[in-house]
Design a protein around this motif. Structure first.
Motif: not given
Length: 327
Positions: A156-158, A230-240
């Motif tokens: 989940w990046d920009f 946790f269906d949307d769990c993924g890699f992103s910014w922790f503060m997000y």
């Protein structure tokens, strides 16, 4: 999409898969929630309740779902957070499924967890303090956990949110969005792109997160706060993860109070730098625009229908405020 005929077809397909978990095809089955996925409650022969999540087709691969469940198993084994146990099939697998209208619908099963969603009448700040502590533990676990071979989750990046490969649709298709509104959000998206680009994605800032810890995915029972979905769990910014936790209510006047409670509790469990705190408005705006896109691309869902055009108009108001204060 979610008419009675569709739901009846979905239930019939799920019933055909129930024996995979040792459940009778005529077991008591009740629809709990439906959005992108459908969640049912079934009664096991032992009398225990089993929650079955029927996945939408063509979103997560089977490897991605198994990866989600592997993290949930690890969180439970390491005592990180209260979350329901994934229930394996009788042959030891993590996933079942059935064919529906030419597509395979994956099914995951979980032990039932008691509780209710936190409500506006509750002391939400107190619950968000608890959530901040738990989220810090989740992130700490994600930083050190040895992910199994073949672990796959979305990033989940920009670009995945508002850029060139949007996973939830193009924000430009927002319901009720006109030319001036589109221009305003274009400026906002460009400002956000610059902001997150400058913040970066170093390992201390970017990693595996839940990405959807909103009240609908929290279960309060006494003093326990449980986490589900946790269906949307993924890699992103922790503060997000905080921005995601206030989904669909980003405009409410009590959000700063929830943010303060969450951040203060988080900081007692894990480091939070000044640059992390300064990014919170950007992540809130990023999430709001992402959900504006989701509502447009998932207009058939009950959640999207309940939000509709007014949510887009609220996004425009928040974008004006964001650009005035932060861009």
């Amino acid at each position: 999409m979610y008419d009675d005929a569709f739901l009846n077809r979905l239930e019939a397909g799920l019933r055909s898969a129930l024996p995979l978990w040792g459940l009778a095809a005529d077991a008591l089955l009740r629809l709990l929630t439906i959005s992108e996925n459908a969640t049912f409650l079934a009664e096991a022969p032992s009398g225990d309740a089993v929650v079955l999540r029927v996945h939408r087709p063509d979103y997560h691969t089977s490897d991605e779902i198994r990866s989600e469940l592997a993290w949930v198993d690890a969180l439970r084994a390491d005592g990180v957070a209260p979350t329901p146990e994934p229930i394996r099939t009788v042959d030891g697998g993590l996933l079942g499924g059935f064919e529906d209208d030419g597509a395979v619908r994956h099914v995951a099963a979980f032990a039932f967890m008691s509780g209710r969603e936190p409500e506006p009448g509750d002391d939400l700040a107190s619950w968000y303090a608890t959530l901040g502590q738990i989220t810090a533990r989740l992130h700490g676990h994600a930083r050190v956990w040895g992910r199994p071979d073949g672990f796959r989750r979305k990033t989940w990046d920009f670009d995945a949110m508002l850029g060139d490969r949007p996973l939830w649709g193009d924000w430009r298709a927002g319901l009720g969005l006109d030319g001036p509104g589109r221009a305003l959000l274009e400026r906002t998206a460009e400002a956000l792109k610059r902001r997150v680009g400058a913040y970066g994605a170093a390992p201390e800032r970017f990693g595996l997160i839940h990405a959807d810890l909103r009240p609908a995915n929290l279960l309060v029972d006494g003093e326990r706060l449980g986490l589900i979905d946790f269906d949307d769990c993924g890699f992103s910014w922790f503060m997000y993860d905080f921005a995601a936790s206030v989904s669909f209510m980003e405009h409410e006047p009590f959000i700063p109070e929830l943010q303060e409670a969450w951040l203060s509790a988080y900081a007692r469990a894990a480091p939070v730098g000044a640059e992390d705190v300064a990014m919170m408005p950007a992540f809130l705006m990023l999430r709001r625009m992402l959900l504006t896109a989701w509502i447009a691309s998932h207009a058939e869902t009950p959640t999207a229908q309940s939000m509709g055009v007014p949510y887009t108009h609220g996004t425009l108001a928040l974008a004006e405020r964001y650009l005035t204060r932060h861009a």
